[in-house]
Design an enzyme around this catalytic site. Structure first.
Site, PDB file in Angstrom:
ATOM      1  N   LYS A 102       0.856  -1.179   0.000  1.00  0.00           N
ATOM      2  CA  LYS A 102       0.000   0.000   0.000  1.00  0.00           C
ATOM      3  C   LYS A 102       0.895   1.233   0.000  1.00  0.00           C
ATOM      4  O   LYS A 102       1.660   1.464   0.933  1.00  0.00           O
ATOM      5  CB  LYS A 102      -0.914   0.021   1.215  1.00  0.00           C
ATOM      6  CG  LYS A 102      -1.803   1.273   1.251  1.00  0.00           C
ATOM      7  CD  LYS A 102      -2.316   1.556   2.639  1.00  0.00           C
ATOM      8  CE  LYS A 102      -2.849   2.979   2.702  1.00  0.00           C
ATOM      9  NZ  LYS A 102      -3.166   3.393   4.083  1.00  0.00           N
ATOM     10  N   GLY A 163      -7.271   9.507  10.431  1.00  0.00           N
ATOM     11  CA  GLY A 163      -7.408   9.576  11.876  1.00  0.00           C
ATOM     12  C   GLY A 163      -8.417  10.574  12.382  1.00  0.00           C
ATOM     13  O   GLY A 163      -8.559  10.757  13.593  1.00  0.00           O
ATOM     14  N   ALA A 189      -9.152   5.977   5.077  1.00  0.00           N
ATOM     15  CA  ALA A 189      -9.007   7.135   5.964  1.00  0.00           C
ATOM     16  C   ALA A 189     -10.340   7.843   6.204  1.00  0.00           C
ATOM     17  O   ALA A 189     -11.136   8.043   5.278  1.00  0.00           O
ATOM     18  CB  ALA A 189      -7.992   8.144   5.435  1.00  0.00           C
ATOM     19  N   GLY A 190     -10.544   8.212   7.460  1.00  0.00           N
ATOM     20  CA  GLY A 190     -11.671   9.050   7.847  1.00  0.00           C
ATOM     21  C   GLY A 190     -12.834   8.338   8.487  1.00  0.00           C
ATOM     22  O   GLY A 190     -13.699   8.976   9.090  1.00  0.00           O
ATOM     23  N   ASN A 211      -8.055   1.969  10.737  1.00  0.00           N
ATOM     24  CA  ASN A 211      -7.243   1.638  11.901  1.00  0.00           C
ATOM     25  C   ASN A 211      -7.748   2.403  13.124  1.00  0.00           C
ATOM     26  O   ASN A 211      -8.190   1.831  14.105  1.00  0.00           O
ATOM     27  CB  ASN A 211      -5.779   1.927  11.622  1.00  0.00           C
ATOM     28  CG  ASN A 211      -4.837   1.460  12.724  1.00  0.00           C
ATOM     29  OD1 ASN A 211      -3.636   1.612  12.627  1.00  0.00           O
ATOM     30  ND2 ASN A 211      -5.340   0.865  13.790  1.00  0.00           N
ATOM     31  N   SER A 212      -7.703   3.737  13.059  1.00  0.00           N
ATOM     32  CA  SER A 212      -8.040   4.571  14.214  1.00  0.00           C
ATOM     33  C   SER A 212      -9.453   4.310  14.727  1.00  0.00           C
ATOM     34  O   SER A 212      -9.674   4.311  15.947  1.00  0.00           O
ATOM     35  CB  SER A 212      -7.897   6.053  13.849  1.00  0.00           C
ATOM     36  OG  SER A 212      -6.580   6.364  13.472  1.00  0.00           O
TER      37      SER A 212
END
Length: 261
Positions: A102, A163, A189-190, A211-212
């Site tokens: 990635k 994040g 993301a987001g 992830n976050s």
């Protein structure tokens, strides 16, 4: 859902949820959350996570085995093309020739927004070097198409800032990317909660990476399970085809054929 696989660069997966390995309390929590997510593709930030390059330190691969998961090395923390390229090459050495990566090349430390120029440059070099490149990018359909035409095996536009947990702020442009793409499109993301993941899948995304949203939840293992179910539900809703939106009410019961007048 096994009859509706996600196919990336010839590899077949039954799960459409990809998860990261950072920000957890410890490796035990990492293992438990990833197991609960049902994910088969696990991203690893090579510049921040030990997968064998630091002898004597805890090794992520001791709890996330390459025999059970597809390890997806990423170039998180890279702000120029050269460092991103070197990071991918290091990952290939550490993982015995593994070539699925990635790519993310960041342009700003505050927003972590992608540097599109450096992303295009490094993607071209990596593809020519035999890598299968999944690429983090902006929500620009023109850039997304250029990356696809270059040979990237998956396009990964942001939903919002990395994040941030703000959800999908750019649904229209994401839809444009989805409509034009012939390779998988995954929101990267987001995502903040399960409904964000479900909306991404309902739009027609092929998968979601996060992830976050899991690691920062009060109960990461439970949130991982919620994300698993959200991705499945969103995909099923997309395949089922939603009812049309109408400006006015339409009675849900029939207007003819009454038993009593």
């Amino acid at each position: 859902m096994t009859q509706d696989p996600l196919i990336i660069a010839g590899r077949t997966f039954s799960s459409r949820l990809l998860v990261g390995t950072g920000k957890y309390q410890d490796l035990t929590q990492t293992k438990d959350a990833i197991s609960a997510s049902g994910s088969q593709i696990v991203t690893v930030a090579i510049r921040r996570t030990n997968i064998g390059q630091n002898q004597g330190e805890p090794n992520l691969l001791d709890v996330i085995s390459p025999k059970e998961y597809t390890i997806l090395p990423n170039t998180a923390g890279c702000f120029d093309a050269d460092s991103a390229i070197r990071t991918c090459q290091l990952a290939r050495e550490l993982l015995d020739g593994h070539n699925l990566v990635k790519l993310e090349v960041l342009g700003d430390e505050k927003t972590l927004y992608p540097n599109v120029t450096a992303t295009l440059k490094s993607a071209q070099v990596l593809i020519e070097d035999g890598f299968d490149v999944m690429v983090y990018t902006s929500d620009d359909p023109i850039v997304a198409k250029e990356l696809e035409d270059m040979g990237c095996v998956a396009i990964m536009p942001l939903g919002s800032l990395i994040g941030s947990g703000l959800g999908l702020l750019n649904r229209h442009t994401l839809s444009l990317i989805i409509e034009q793409s012939n390779v998988p499109v995954l929101v990267d993301a987001g995502v903040g909660t399960a409904s964000d993941a479900s909306i991404a899948m309902e739009l027609g995304c092929d998968g979601v990476l996060m992830n976050s949203a899991i690691a920062y939840a009060k109960n990461p293992v439970l949130m991982a399970s919620a994300m698993k179910n959200a991705v499945i539900a969103g995909r099923q809703a997309f395949l089922a085809g939603r009812m049309p939106m109408r400006k006015m009410a339409v009675a849900s019961s029939p207007q003819t054929g009454y038993f009593f007048q």
